[in-house]
Design a protein around this motif. Sequence first.
Motif, PDB file in Angstrom:
ATOM      1  N   TYR A 154     -12.527  -2.772   6.715  1.00 42.49           N
ATOM      2  CA  TYR A 154     -12.983  -1.491   7.425  1.00 42.49           C
ATOM      3  C   TYR A 154     -13.440  -0.506   6.671  1.00 42.49           C
ATOM      4  CZ  TYR A 154      -9.237  -3.166  10.932  1.00 42.49           C
ATOM      5  OH  TYR A 154      -8.690  -4.127  11.712  1.00 42.49           O
ATOM      6  N   GLU A 155     -14.601   0.139   7.363  1.00 42.60           N
ATOM      7  CA  GLU A 155     -15.166   1.342   6.661  1.00 42.60           C
ATOM      8  C   GLU A 155     -14.757   2.659   7.427  1.00 42.60           C
ATOM      9  OE1 GLU A 155     -19.566   2.281   7.763  1.00 42.60           O
ATOM     10  OE2 GLU A 155     -19.179  -0.073   8.038  1.00 42.60           O
ATOM     11  N   LEU A 156     -14.531   3.673   6.552  1.00 45.84           N
ATOM     12  CA  LEU A 156     -14.252   4.971   7.095  1.00 45.84           C
ATOM     13  C   LEU A 156     -15.552   5.583   7.927  1.00 45.84           C
ATOM     14  CD1 LEU A 156     -12.341   7.471   7.013  1.00 45.84           C
ATOM     15  CD2 LEU A 156     -13.711   8.166   5.058  1.00 45.84           C
ATOM     16  N   LEU A 157     -15.040   6.087   9.224  1.00 45.99           N
ATOM     17  CA  LEU A 157     -16.021   6.700  10.072  1.00 45.99           C
ATOM     18  C   LEU A 157     -15.861   8.206  10.055  1.00 45.99           C
ATOM     19  CD1 LEU A 157     -15.748   4.329  13.307  1.00 45.99           C
ATOM     20  CD2 LEU A 157     -17.703   4.525  11.592  1.00 45.99           C
ATOM     21  N   GLY A 158     -14.758   8.504   9.833  1.00 42.06           N
ATOM     22  CA  GLY A 158     -14.485  10.123   9.778  1.00 42.06           C
ATOM     23  C   GLY A 158     -13.093  10.519  10.128  1.00 42.06           C
ATOM     24  N   MET A 188       0.895  -1.029   0.086  1.00 41.58           N
ATOM     25  CA  MET A 188      -0.159  -0.005   0.154  1.00 41.58           C
ATOM     26  C   MET A 188       0.857   1.119   0.172  1.00 41.58           C
ATOM     27  SD  MET A 188      -2.868   1.179   2.972  1.00 41.58           S
ATOM     28  CE  MET A 188      -3.843   0.347   2.507  1.00 41.58           C
ATOM     29  N   ASP A 189       0.680   2.133  -1.013  1.00 40.34           N
ATOM     30  CA  ASP A 189       1.556   3.434  -0.938  1.00 40.34           C
ATOM     31  C   ASP A 189       0.839   4.391  -0.155  1.00 40.34           C
ATOM     32  OD1 ASP A 189       3.200   5.291  -1.876  1.00 40.34           O
ATOM     33  OD2 ASP A 189       1.759   6.028  -3.600  1.00 40.34           O
ATOM     34  N   VAL A 190       1.568   4.758   0.672  1.00 43.03           N
ATOM     35  CA  VAL A 190       1.123   5.974   1.969  1.00 43.03           C
ATOM     36  C   VAL A 190       1.699   7.120   1.598  1.00 43.03           C
ATOM     37  CG1 VAL A 190       0.761   6.555   4.113  1.00 43.03           C
ATOM     38  CG2 VAL A 190       0.713   3.902   3.291  1.00 43.03           C
ATOM     39  N   LYS A 191       0.944   8.115   1.319  1.00 40.76           N
ATOM     40  CA  LYS A 191       1.464   9.565   1.031  1.00 40.76           C
ATOM     41  C   LYS A 191       1.535  10.343   2.337  1.00 40.76           C
ATOM     42  CE  LYS A 191      -1.321   9.861  -3.381  1.00 40.76           C
ATOM     43  NZ  LYS A 191      -2.329  10.671  -4.003  1.00 40.76           N
ATOM     44  N   PRO A 192       2.350  11.293   2.490  1.00 43.31           N
ATOM     45  CA  PRO A 192       2.623  12.076   3.560  1.00 43.31           C
ATOM     46  C   PRO A 192       1.201  12.987   4.040  1.00 43.31           C
ATOM     47  CG  PRO A 192       4.070  12.873   2.093  1.00 43.31           C
ATOM     48  CD  PRO A 192       3.193  11.830   1.567  1.00 43.31           C
ATOM     49  N   THR A 193       0.563  13.289   2.968  1.00 45.90           N
ATOM     50  CA  THR A 193      -0.843  13.958   2.962  1.00 45.90           C
ATOM     51  C   THR A 193      -1.518  13.357   1.915  1.00 45.90           C
ATOM     52  OG1 THR A 193       0.106  15.960   1.316  1.00 45.90           O
ATOM     53  CG2 THR A 193       0.545  16.293   3.909  1.00 45.90           C
ATOM     54  N   ILE A 194      -2.836  13.845   2.005  1.00 42.10           N
ATOM     55  CA  ILE A 194      -4.058  13.164   1.424  1.00 42.10           C
ATOM     56  C   ILE A 194      -5.334  14.056   1.442  1.00 42.10           C
ATOM     57  CG2 ILE A 194      -4.937  11.704   3.045  1.00 42.10           C
ATOM     58  CD1 ILE A 194      -5.384   9.704   0.779  1.00 42.10           C
ATOM     59  N   ARG A 195      -6.036  14.379   0.314  1.00 41.04           N
ATOM     60  CA  ARG A 195      -7.095  15.080   0.097  1.00 41.04           C
ATOM     61  C   ARG A 195      -8.098  14.263   1.103  1.00 41.04           C
ATOM     62  NH1 ARG A 195      -6.986  18.210  -5.234  1.00 41.04           N
ATOM     63  NH2 ARG A 195      -6.960  20.078  -4.127  1.00 41.04           N
ATOM     64  N   LEU A 196      -9.140  14.849   1.452  1.00 40.18           N
ATOM     65  CA  LEU A 196     -10.389  14.259   2.093  1.00 40.18           C
ATOM     66  C   LEU A 196     -10.914  13.520   0.971  1.00 40.18           C
ATOM     67  CD1 LEU A 196     -12.213  13.572   4.354  1.00 40.18           C
ATOM     68  CD2 LEU A 196     -13.480  15.967   3.921  1.00 40.18           C
ATOM     69  N   ALA A 197     -11.318  14.028   0.041  1.00 38.01           N
ATOM     70  CA  ALA A 197     -12.085  13.439  -1.328  1.00 38.01           C
ATOM     71  C   ALA A 197     -11.260  12.108  -1.725  1.00 38.01           C
ATOM     72  CB  ALA A 197     -12.115  14.398  -2.413  1.00 38.01           C
ATOM     73  N   GLU A 198      -9.781  11.916  -1.417  1.00 37.11           N
ATOM     74  CA  GLU A 198      -9.046  10.844  -1.844  1.00 37.11           C
ATOM     75  C   GLU A 198      -8.874   9.787  -0.806  1.00 37.11           C
ATOM     76  OE1 GLU A 198      -5.474  12.549  -4.355  1.00 37.11           O
ATOM     77  OE2 GLU A 198      -5.234  13.157  -2.166  1.00 37.11           O
ATOM     78  N   LEU A 199      -9.706   9.848   0.404  1.00 35.02           N
ATOM     79  CA  LEU A 199      -9.644   8.776   1.316  1.00 35.02           C
ATOM     80  C   LEU A 199     -10.547   7.732   1.070  1.00 35.02           C
ATOM     81  CD1 LEU A 199     -10.032  10.527   4.723  1.00 35.02           C
ATOM     82  CD2 LEU A 199      -8.082   9.240   3.984  1.00 35.02           C
ATOM     83  N   PRO A 200      -9.987   6.648   1.049  1.00 32.22           N
ATOM     84  CA  PRO A 200     -11.053   5.291   0.394  1.00 32.22           C
ATOM     85  C   PRO A 200     -11.840   5.175   1.475  1.00 32.22           C
ATOM     86  CG  PRO A 200      -8.526   4.574   1.470  1.00 32.22           C
ATOM     87  CD  PRO A 200      -8.739   6.063   1.398  1.00 32.22           C
ATOM     88  N   TYR A 223      -6.320  12.601  11.487  1.00 30.19           N
ATOM     89  CA  TYR A 223      -6.244  11.231  10.850  1.00 30.19           C
ATOM     90  C   TYR A 223      -7.343  10.904  10.516  1.00 30.19           C
ATOM     91  CZ  TYR A 223      -1.311  11.420  12.461  1.00 30.19           C
ATOM     92  OH  TYR A 223       0.169  11.828  12.479  1.00 30.19           O
ATOM     93  N   PRO A 224      -7.511   9.725   9.508  1.00 34.27           N
ATOM     94  CA  PRO A 224      -8.774   8.902   9.356  1.00 34.27           C
ATOM     95  C   PRO A 224      -8.992   8.085  10.352  1.00 34.27           C
ATOM     96  CG  PRO A 224      -7.219   8.241   7.814  1.00 34.27           C
ATOM     97  CD  PRO A 224      -6.368   9.356   8.608  1.00 34.27           C
ATOM     98  N   LYS A 225     -10.232   7.650  10.616  1.00 34.79           N
ATOM     99  CA  LYS A 225     -10.710   6.694  11.589  1.00 34.79           C
ATOM    100  C   LYS A 225     -11.629   5.934  10.947  1.00 34.79           C
ATOM    101  CE  LYS A 225     -12.558   5.706  16.155  1.00 34.79           C
ATOM    102  NZ  LYS A 225     -12.772   6.471  17.476  1.00 34.79           N
ATOM    103  N   TYR A 226     -11.098   4.330  10.908  1.00 31.24           N
ATOM    104  CA  TYR A 226     -11.835   3.305  10.283  1.00 31.24           C
ATOM    105  C   TYR A 226     -12.348   2.477  11.517  1.00 31.24           C
ATOM    106  CZ  TYR A 226      -9.896   4.646   5.710  1.00 31.24           C
ATOM    107  OH  TYR A 226      -9.756   5.525   4.588  1.00 31.24           O
ATOM    108  N   LYS A 227     -13.341   1.515  11.229  1.00 27.79           N
ATOM    109  CA  LYS A 227     -14.057   0.867  12.016  1.00 27.79           C
ATOM    110  C   LYS A 227     -14.113  -0.642  11.260  1.00 27.79           C
ATOM    111  CE  LYS A 227     -18.362   0.045  11.971  1.00 27.79           C
ATOM    112  NZ  LYS A 227     -19.835  -0.628  12.003  1.00 27.79           N
ATOM    113  N   ALA A 228     -13.601  -1.803  11.936  1.00 29.75           N
ATOM    114  CA  ALA A 228     -13.570  -2.832  11.418  1.00 29.75           C
ATOM    115  C   ALA A 228     -14.964  -3.608  11.276  1.00 29.75           C
ATOM    116  CB  ALA A 228     -12.639  -3.882  12.303  1.00 29.75           C
ATOM    117  N   ASN A 229     -14.763  -4.184  10.146  1.00 31.33           N
ATOM    118  CA  ASN A 229     -16.027  -4.928  10.021  1.00 31.33           C
ATOM    119  C   ASN A 229     -16.161  -6.564   9.750  1.00 31.33           C
ATOM    120  OD1 ASN A 229     -17.909  -2.636   9.839  1.00 31.33           O
ATOM    121  ND2 ASN A 229     -17.392  -2.284   7.835  1.00 31.33           N
ATOM    122  N   GLY A 230     -15.407  -6.993  10.935  1.00 28.71           N
ATOM    123  CA  GLY A 230     -15.053  -8.355  10.564  1.00 28.71           C
ATOM    124  C   GLY A 230     -15.639  -9.376  11.568  1.00 28.71           C
TER     125      GLY A 230
END
Length: 73
Positions: A52-56, A1-13, A66-73
Amino acid sequence: MDVKPTIRLAELPKTIVLPNPGGRKLVITPEESGVSKEQVFTSKDLPDEIPYELLGLVKFPDGSIYPKYKANG
């Protein structure tokens, strides 16, 4: 996974999939859970890949966000 030092909100998976780390174990005692016996959960209780799904977004005291994700496992 390529991790950028910064990312736009619209680019968050909106969803990501991470591999099960394996070799993990969590023991919950009756005192912690209120259940009559010890409960043991291990990595084997989860699938090989965990979605995982993006919470915000989360803002830390230092001002970083930072983005916060929730596991759906």
